[in-house]
Design a protein around this motif. Structure first.
Motif, PDB file in Angstrom:
ATOM      1  N   ALA A  22       0.731  -1.240  -0.070  1.00 35.18           N
ATOM      2  CA  ALA A  22       0.014   0.200  -0.137  1.00 35.18           C
ATOM      3  C   ALA A  22       0.741   1.137  -0.087  1.00 35.18           C
ATOM      4  O   ALA A  22       0.576   2.534  -0.529  1.00 35.18           O
ATOM      5  N   GLY A  23       2.058   1.247   0.390  1.00 29.90           N
ATOM      6  CA  GLY A  23       3.094   2.353   0.509  1.00 29.90           C
ATOM      7  C   GLY A  23       4.139   2.331   1.546  1.00 29.90           C
ATOM      8  O   GLY A  23       4.344   1.283   2.125  1.00 29.90           O
ATOM      9  N   THR A  24       4.392   3.565   1.806  1.00 23.41           N
ATOM     10  CA  THR A  24       5.707   3.652   2.782  1.00 23.41           C
ATOM     11  C   THR A  24       5.615   4.835   3.842  1.00 23.41           C
ATOM     12  O   THR A  24       4.963   5.937   3.330  1.00 23.41           O
ATOM     13  N   ILE A  25       6.109   4.678   4.901  1.00 24.19           N
ATOM     14  CA  ILE A  25       6.246   5.684   5.770  1.00 24.19           C
ATOM     15  C   ILE A  25       7.431   5.653   6.690  1.00 24.19           C
ATOM     16  O   ILE A  25       7.652   4.507   6.978  1.00 24.19           O
ATOM     17  N   THR A  26       8.138   6.642   6.968  1.00 23.64           N
ATOM     18  CA  THR A  26       9.263   6.589   7.589  1.00 23.64           C
ATOM     19  C   THR A  26       8.841   7.456   8.977  1.00 23.64           C
ATOM     20  O   THR A  26       8.531   8.696   8.853  1.00 23.64           O
ATOM     21  N   VAL A  27       9.011   6.963  10.258  1.00 28.17           N
ATOM     22  CA  VAL A  27       9.034   7.716  11.487  1.00 28.17           C
ATOM     23  C   VAL A  27      10.188   7.849  12.069  1.00 28.17           C
ATOM     24  O   VAL A  27      10.933   7.100  11.957  1.00 28.17           O
ATOM     25  N   VAL A  37      11.399   3.082  27.374  1.00 29.10           N
ATOM     26  CA  VAL A  37      12.575   2.800  26.527  1.00 29.10           C
ATOM     27  C   VAL A  37      12.621   3.523  25.244  1.00 29.10           C
ATOM     28  O   VAL A  37      13.590   4.167  25.086  1.00 29.10           O
ATOM     29  N   ALA A  38      11.856   3.941  24.725  1.00 26.68           N
ATOM     30  CA  ALA A  38      11.505   4.470  23.355  1.00 26.68           C
ATOM     31  C   ALA A  38      10.232   5.505  23.277  1.00 26.68           C
ATOM     32  O   ALA A  38       9.286   4.898  23.618  1.00 26.68           O
ATOM     33  N   ILE A  39      10.501   6.526  22.568  1.00 29.94           N
ATOM     34  CA  ILE A  39       9.149   7.382  21.924  1.00 29.94           C
ATOM     35  C   ILE A  39       9.373   7.220  20.586  1.00 29.94           C
ATOM     36  O   ILE A  39      10.303   7.772  20.026  1.00 29.94           O
ATOM     37  N   ILE A  40       8.160   6.846  20.041  1.00 28.94           N
ATOM     38  CA  ILE A  40       8.068   6.905  18.315  1.00 28.94           C
ATOM     39  C   ILE A  40       7.019   7.689  17.960  1.00 28.94           C
ATOM     40  O   ILE A  40       5.853   7.808  18.221  1.00 28.94           O
ATOM     41  N   TYR A  41       7.471   8.754  17.212  1.00 28.04           N
ATOM     42  CA  TYR A  41       6.380   9.793  16.667  1.00 28.04           C
ATOM     43  C   TYR A  41       5.665   9.242  15.525  1.00 28.04           C
ATOM     44  O   TYR A  41       6.111   8.817  14.439  1.00 28.04           O
ATOM     45  N   ILE A  42       4.224   9.040  15.459  1.00 23.55           N
ATOM     46  CA  ILE A  42       3.429   8.837  14.228  1.00 23.55           C
ATOM     47  C   ILE A  42       2.642  10.156  14.130  1.00 23.55           C
ATOM     48  O   ILE A  42       1.890  10.631  14.863  1.00 23.55           O
ATOM     49  N   PRO A  43       2.696  10.296  12.709  1.00 31.31           N
ATOM     50  CA  PRO A  43       2.058  11.505  12.349  1.00 31.31           C
ATOM     51  C   PRO A  43       0.438  11.251  12.287  1.00 31.31           C
ATOM     52  O   PRO A  43       0.133  10.014  12.175  1.00 31.31           O
ATOM     53  N   GLU A  46      -3.698  15.113   8.534  1.00 28.11           N
ATOM     54  CA  GLU A  46      -3.093  15.819   7.435  1.00 28.11           C
ATOM     55  C   GLU A  46      -1.592  15.291   7.381  1.00 28.11           C
ATOM     56  O   GLU A  46      -1.101  15.106   6.079  1.00 28.11           O
ATOM     57  N   GLU A  47      -0.884  15.306   8.549  1.00 29.94           N
ATOM     58  CA  GLU A  47       0.469  15.254   8.306  1.00 29.94           C
ATOM     59  C   GLU A  47       0.772  13.820   8.045  1.00 29.94           C
ATOM     60  O   GLU A  47       1.464  13.573   7.284  1.00 29.94           O
ATOM     61  N   TRP A  48      -0.211  12.708   8.307  1.00 33.78           N
ATOM     62  CA  TRP A  48      -0.247  11.370   7.956  1.00 33.78           C
ATOM     63  C   TRP A  48      -0.159  11.394   6.301  1.00 33.78           C
ATOM     64  O   TRP A  48       0.446  10.964   5.640  1.00 33.78           O
ATOM     65  N   VAL A  49      -1.168  12.153   5.766  1.00 34.45           N
ATOM     66  CA  VAL A  49      -1.192  12.298   4.327  1.00 34.45           C
ATOM     67  C   VAL A  49      -0.165  12.867   3.630  1.00 34.45           C
ATOM     68  O   VAL A  49       0.331  12.385   2.357  1.00 34.45           O
ATOM     69  N   GLU A  50       0.604  13.991   4.383  1.00 34.36           N
ATOM     70  CA  GLU A  50       1.678  14.640   3.738  1.00 34.36           C
ATOM     71  C   GLU A  50       2.644  13.689   3.664  1.00 34.36           C
ATOM     72  O   GLU A  50       3.762  13.914   3.057  1.00 34.36           O
ATOM     73  N   SER A  51       3.165  13.031   4.725  1.00 31.82           N
ATOM     74  CA  SER A  51       4.158  12.219   5.089  1.00 31.82           C
ATOM     75  C   SER A  51       4.389  10.682   4.497  1.00 31.82           C
ATOM     76  O   SER A  51       5.304  10.233   4.894  1.00 31.82           O
ATOM     77  N   THR A  52       3.166  10.280   3.950  1.00 26.09           N
ATOM     78  CA  THR A  52       3.359   8.910   3.687  1.00 26.09           C
ATOM     79  C   THR A  52       2.501   8.817   2.178  1.00 26.09           C
ATOM     80  O   THR A  52       1.749   9.473   2.125  1.00 26.09           O
ATOM     81  N   THR A  53       2.858   7.401   1.659  1.00 27.81           N
ATOM     82  CA  THR A  53       2.076   7.152   0.651  1.00 27.81           C
ATOM     83  C   THR A  53       0.866   6.130   1.061  1.00 27.81           C
ATOM     84  O   THR A  53       0.044   5.707   0.143  1.00 27.81           O
ATOM     85  N   LEU A  54       0.732   5.984   2.119  1.00 22.09           N
ATOM     86  CA  LEU A  54      -0.262   5.006   2.679  1.00 22.09           C
ATOM     87  C   LEU A  54      -1.766   5.478   2.886  1.00 22.09           C
ATOM     88  O   LEU A  54      -1.667   6.785   3.253  1.00 22.09           O
ATOM     89  N   GLN A  58      -5.332   3.466   7.113  1.00 25.09           N
ATOM     90  CA  GLN A  58      -4.477   2.567   7.696  1.00 25.09           C
ATOM     91  C   GLN A  58      -3.558   2.722   9.036  1.00 25.09           C
ATOM     92  O   GLN A  58      -2.626   1.847   9.361  1.00 25.09           O
ATOM     93  N   PRO A  59      -3.641   3.888   9.410  1.00 26.10           N
ATOM     94  CA  PRO A  59      -2.940   4.363  10.856  1.00 26.10           C
ATOM     95  C   PRO A  59      -2.666   3.023  11.714  1.00 26.10           C
ATOM     96  O   PRO A  59      -1.530   2.714  12.311  1.00 26.10           O
ATOM     97  N   ASN A  60      -3.715   2.663  12.075  1.00 26.37           N
ATOM     98  CA  ASN A  60      -3.883   1.735  13.364  1.00 26.37           C
ATOM     99  C   ASN A  60      -3.111   0.429  13.032  1.00 26.37           C
ATOM    100  O   ASN A  60      -2.264   0.066  13.705  1.00 26.37           O
ATOM    101  N   MET A  61      -3.425  -0.107  11.770  1.00 22.92           N
ATOM    102  CA  MET A  61      -2.678  -1.359  11.324  1.00 22.92           C
ATOM    103  C   MET A  61      -1.297  -1.087  11.329  1.00 22.92           C
ATOM    104  O   MET A  61      -0.449  -1.888  11.669  1.00 22.92           O
ATOM    105  N   VAL A  62      -0.748   0.010  10.824  1.00 21.82           N
ATOM    106  CA  VAL A  62       0.762   0.502  10.601  1.00 21.82           C
ATOM    107  C   VAL A  62       1.510   0.528  11.745  1.00 21.82           C
ATOM    108  O   VAL A  62       2.424  -0.065  12.406  1.00 21.82           O
ATOM    109  N   VAL A  63       0.739   1.191  12.886  1.00 24.38           N
ATOM    110  CA  VAL A  63       1.280   1.640  14.060  1.00 24.38           C
ATOM    111  C   VAL A  63       1.301   0.235  14.795  1.00 24.38           C
ATOM    112  O   VAL A  63       2.612  -0.181  15.603  1.00 24.38           O
ATOM    113  N   ASN A  64       0.354  -0.603  14.833  1.00 24.98           N
ATOM    114  CA  ASN A  64       0.441  -1.875  15.471  1.00 24.98           C
ATOM    115  C   ASN A  64       1.672  -2.707  14.819  1.00 24.98           C
ATOM    116  O   ASN A  64       2.358  -3.271  15.867  1.00 24.98           O
ATOM    117  N   TYR A  65       1.860  -2.902  13.617  1.00 20.82           N
ATOM    118  CA  TYR A  65       2.976  -3.425  12.960  1.00 20.82           C
ATOM    119  C   TYR A  65       4.282  -3.015  13.448  1.00 20.82           C
ATOM    120  O   TYR A  65       5.071  -3.669  14.025  1.00 20.82           O
TER     121      TYR A  65
END
Length: 97
Positions: A22-27, A37-43, A46-54, A58-65
């Motif tokens: 479906a596409g790519t995202i880099t966080v 232990v770590a903090i991961i920033y998830i757009p 609108e920021e999701w749309v601008e920073s990804t081709t997904l 689909q954010p929930n599926m991607v975040v869980n993965y």
């Protein structure tokens, strides 16, 4: 195609690239302190749309993965907590926020 995740470390921070049919995202992430232990920033939104081709649905599926992959490969004794745009990898011996 099974999703692919690549984690790059750069000192106290780094990036996580998720790729699927479906596409790519880099966080970005940074190491936390104390029980975090770590903090991961998830757009979000609108920021999701601008920073990804997904697709925006689909954010929930991607975040869980990303969370499951990160825990399995880098933080085995952690659990994931999503709070807004931040995915926290917390040590298992702490109470959820």
């Amino acid at each position: 195609m099974k999703p692919f995740v690549k984690i790059e470390e750069h000192g106290r921070s780094g990036s996580i690239m998720y790729t699927s049919e479906a596409g790519t995202i880099t966080v970005i992430y940074e190491f936390g302190g104390g029980d975090c232990v770590a903090i991961i920033y998830i757009p979000e939104g609108e920021e999701w749309v601008e920073s990804t081709t997904l697709p925006l649905d689909q954010p929930n599926m991607v975040v869980n993965y990303i969370a499951n992959y990160s825990i399995q490969h880098k933080a085995k004794h952690c659990r994931a907590e999503l709070q807004g745009a931040f995915l926290y990898l917390m040590q298992l011996n702490t109470k959820p926020a």
